[in-house]
Design a protein around this motif. Sequence first.
Motif, PDB file in Angstrom:
ATOM      1  N   GLY A  32       0.785  -1.230   0.000  1.00 19.43           N
ATOM      2  CA  GLY A  32       0.000   0.000   0.000  1.00 19.43           C
ATOM      3  C   GLY A  32       0.814   1.275   0.000  1.00 19.43           C
ATOM      4  O   GLY A  32       0.283   2.351  -0.315  1.00 19.43           O
ATOM      5  N   PHE A  33       2.092   1.180   0.327  1.00 16.97           N
ATOM      6  CA  PHE A  33       2.957   2.365   0.337  1.00 16.97           C
ATOM      7  C   PHE A  33       3.666   2.584  -0.996  1.00 16.97           C
ATOM      8  O   PHE A  33       4.328   3.605  -1.180  1.00 16.97           O
ATOM      9  CB  PHE A  33       3.993   2.254   1.466  1.00 16.97           C
ATOM     10  CG  PHE A  33       3.392   2.358   2.833  1.00 16.97           C
ATOM     11  CD1 PHE A  33       3.171   3.602   3.410  1.00 16.97           C
ATOM     12  CD2 PHE A  33       3.019   1.227   3.537  1.00 16.97           C
ATOM     13  CE1 PHE A  33       2.597   3.711   4.669  1.00 16.97           C
ATOM     14  CE2 PHE A  33       2.444   1.321   4.796  1.00 16.97           C
ATOM     15  CZ  PHE A  33       2.233   2.570   5.364  1.00 16.97           C
ATOM     16  N   PHE A  34       3.513   1.631  -1.933  1.00 15.09           N
ATOM     17  CA  PHE A  34       4.231   1.711  -3.202  1.00 15.09           C
ATOM     18  C   PHE A  34       3.294   1.931  -4.385  1.00 15.09           C
ATOM     19  O   PHE A  34       2.140   1.499  -4.365  1.00 15.09           O
ATOM     20  CB  PHE A  34       5.016   0.414  -3.453  1.00 15.09           C
ATOM     21  CG  PHE A  34       6.272   0.305  -2.644  1.00 15.09           C
ATOM     22  CD1 PHE A  34       7.412   1.005  -3.000  1.00 15.09           C
ATOM     23  CD2 PHE A  34       6.318  -0.512  -1.527  1.00 15.09           C
ATOM     24  CE1 PHE A  34       8.567   0.911  -2.255  1.00 15.09           C
ATOM     25  CE2 PHE A  34       7.471  -0.621  -0.776  1.00 15.09           C
ATOM     26  CZ  PHE A  34       8.603   0.094  -1.137  1.00 15.09           C
ATOM     27  N   GLN A  35       3.836   2.575  -5.397  1.00 16.78           N
ATOM     28  CA  GLN A  35       3.155   2.659  -6.679  1.00 16.78           C
ATOM     29  C   GLN A  35       3.164   1.268  -7.325  1.00 16.78           C
ATOM     30  O   GLN A  35       3.850   0.348  -6.868  1.00 16.78           O
ATOM     31  CB  GLN A  35       3.894   3.656  -7.577  1.00 16.78           C
ATOM     32  CG  GLN A  35       4.020   5.057  -7.005  1.00 16.78           C
ATOM     33  CD  GLN A  35       4.953   5.929  -7.819  1.00 16.78           C
ATOM     34  OE1 GLN A  35       4.979   5.868  -9.032  1.00 16.78           O
ATOM     35  NE2 GLN A  35       5.745   6.751  -7.122  1.00 16.78           N
ATOM     36  N   SER A  36       2.459   1.140  -8.426  1.00 17.44           N
ATOM     37  CA  SER A  36       2.342  -0.161  -9.092  1.00 17.44           C
ATOM     38  C   SER A  36       3.649  -0.615  -9.732  1.00 17.44           C
ATOM     39  O   SER A  36       3.759  -1.764 -10.189  1.00 17.44           O
ATOM     40  CB  SER A  36       1.244  -0.100 -10.159  1.00 17.44           C
ATOM     41  OG  SER A  36       1.542   0.899 -11.127  1.00 17.44           O
ATOM     42  N   THR A  37       4.655   0.255  -9.758  1.00 15.67           N
ATOM     43  CA  THR A  37       5.954  -0.106 -10.333  1.00 15.67           C
ATOM     44  C   THR A  37       6.764  -1.002  -9.408  1.00 15.67           C
ATOM     45  O   THR A  37       7.797  -1.540  -9.819  1.00 15.67           O
ATOM     46  CB  THR A  37       6.762   1.164 -10.639  1.00 15.67           C
ATOM     47  OG1 THR A  37       6.705   2.033  -9.492  1.00 15.67           O
ATOM     48  CG2 THR A  37       6.204   1.880 -11.861  1.00 15.67           C
ATOM     49  N   ILE A  38       6.329  -1.173  -8.166  1.00 15.96           N
ATOM     50  CA  ILE A  38       6.933  -2.140  -7.248  1.00 15.96           C
ATOM     51  C   ILE A  38       5.856  -3.131  -6.835  1.00 15.96           C
ATOM     52  O   ILE A  38       4.789  -2.747  -6.351  1.00 15.96           O
ATOM     53  CB  ILE A  38       7.523  -1.465  -5.996  1.00 15.96           C
ATOM     54  CG1 ILE A  38       8.767  -0.663  -6.346  1.00 15.96           C
ATOM     55  CG2 ILE A  38       7.836  -2.504  -4.909  1.00 15.96           C
ATOM     56  CD1 ILE A  38       9.983  -1.502  -6.713  1.00 15.96           C
ATOM     57  N   ARG A  39       6.161  -4.405  -7.022  1.00 19.35           N
ATOM     58  CA  ARG A  39       5.247  -5.465  -6.607  1.00 19.35           C
ATOM     59  C   ARG A  39       5.841  -6.173  -5.399  1.00 19.35           C
ATOM     60  O   ARG A  39       6.943  -6.716  -5.477  1.00 19.35           O
ATOM     61  CB  ARG A  39       5.032  -6.472  -7.744  1.00 19.35           C
ATOM     62  CG  ARG A  39       4.052  -7.601  -7.390  1.00 19.35           C
ATOM     63  CD  ARG A  39       3.855  -8.543  -8.561  1.00 19.35           C
ATOM     64  NE  ARG A  39       5.045  -9.339  -8.829  1.00 19.35           N
ATOM     65  CZ  ARG A  39       5.285 -10.537  -8.278  1.00 19.35           C
ATOM     66  NH1 ARG A  39       4.418 -11.074  -7.422  1.00 19.35           N
ATOM     67  NH2 ARG A  39       6.369 -11.212  -8.586  1.00 19.35           N
ATOM     68  N   VAL A  40       5.133  -6.152  -4.279  1.00 17.65           N
ATOM     69  CA  VAL A  40       5.611  -6.828  -3.076  1.00 17.65           C
ATOM     70  C   VAL A  40       5.205  -8.302  -3.133  1.00 17.65           C
ATOM     71  O   VAL A  40       4.026  -8.627  -3.298  1.00 17.65           O
ATOM     72  CB  VAL A  40       5.045  -6.163  -1.803  1.00 17.65           C
ATOM     73  CG1 VAL A  40       5.448  -6.963  -0.554  1.00 17.65           C
ATOM     74  CG2 VAL A  40       5.546  -4.725  -1.695  1.00 17.65           C
ATOM     75  N   LEU A  73       6.477   2.079   9.408  1.00 18.62           N
ATOM     76  CA  LEU A  73       7.861   2.279   9.854  1.00 18.62           C
ATOM     77  C   LEU A  73       8.851   1.787   8.805  1.00 18.62           C
ATOM     78  O   LEU A  73       9.890   2.407   8.585  1.00 18.62           O
ATOM     79  CB  LEU A  73       8.107   1.549  11.183  1.00 18.62           C
ATOM     80  CG  LEU A  73       7.383   2.069  12.420  1.00 18.62           C
ATOM     81  CD1 LEU A  73       7.776   1.244  13.641  1.00 18.62           C
ATOM     82  CD2 LEU A  73       7.666   3.549  12.667  1.00 18.62           C
ATOM     83  N   VAL A  74       8.524   0.675   8.156  1.00 21.62           N
ATOM     84  CA  VAL A  74       9.399   0.164   7.098  1.00 21.62           C
ATOM     85  C   VAL A  74       9.440   1.147   5.926  1.00 21.62           C
ATOM     86  O   VAL A  74      10.515   1.476   5.401  1.00 21.62           O
ATOM     87  CB  VAL A  74       8.924  -1.232   6.623  1.00 21.62           C
ATOM     88  CG1 VAL A  74       9.724  -1.688   5.401  1.00 21.62           C
ATOM     89  CG2 VAL A  74       9.058  -2.251   7.756  1.00 21.62           C
ATOM     90  N   ALA A  75       8.280   1.645   5.520  1.00 22.31           N
ATOM     91  CA  ALA A  75       8.224   2.612   4.422  1.00 22.31           C
ATOM     92  C   ALA A  75       8.964   3.894   4.783  1.00 22.31           C
ATOM     93  O   ALA A  75       9.681   4.472   3.949  1.00 22.31           O
ATOM     94  CB  ALA A  75       6.769   2.918   4.063  1.00 22.31           C
TER      95      ALA A  75
END
Length: 232
Positions: free
Chosen positions: A32-40, A209-211
């Motif tokens: 949820g903290f990333f744009q779609s260019t990063i897939r967790v 916290l990680v983000a």
Amino acid sequence: MSHTLFIAGDSTAALKGAAEKPMTGWGEYLQGFFQSTIRVDNRAINGRSTKSFLAEGRLADIERDFGAGDYLFIQFGHNDGKIEDPSRYADPQQEYRLNLQRFIDCARKQGGMPVLLTSVSRRRFLEDGTLDPCAVGEYPSAMREVASETGAPLLDIYTASQQLYQSLGTDESKRLFMHLPEGDHPNYPSGIIDDTHFSDEGARQIARLVALAIQQSDELSALKQHLKGEIT
């Protein structure tokens, strides 16, 4: 161009099934903290240490899917300290460090970036109201030293989580964890008091916290460009 961020870790980060809810791993909220260019891609598994994760071939599974430019987030420690279980125990000054090196080498060999995360802290307050600095033993300090020795980026989530719990205090911090009275939830009919595993709110807070640590890291300048916005 998009990349994958793999999480290798234990139950504090892992995806929880319906029978475990409302217990939640922080890895469930990182996307949820990333744009779609990063897939967790959350590969964390309940109960694993560096030793058992490797022994079960889980790093090898990640390696098969890992590509150049991908990220490998590595967070262990809680189960490495289970000295009574030889299938999981890894001495923090010896085997734990060697195991971490294997994770680091795997990511680098594939042209990716290993990122070390100190163990998220247990909620363990001392009588004077401060947090136990040894809530996950020697594993956070060993992780910091491995990061220094290998040049791998470090996100000090142990320190950040302890600061969060301290800011909330002994009572308010309970809501971040699995503290449920008897009869409150069908999955835990007898209730539960668990100061290691997170509630839904706790998982959200740790993911934040990680983000935030990513945002503050000079070494992860490429990754932070993929965050959705300023983390506060």
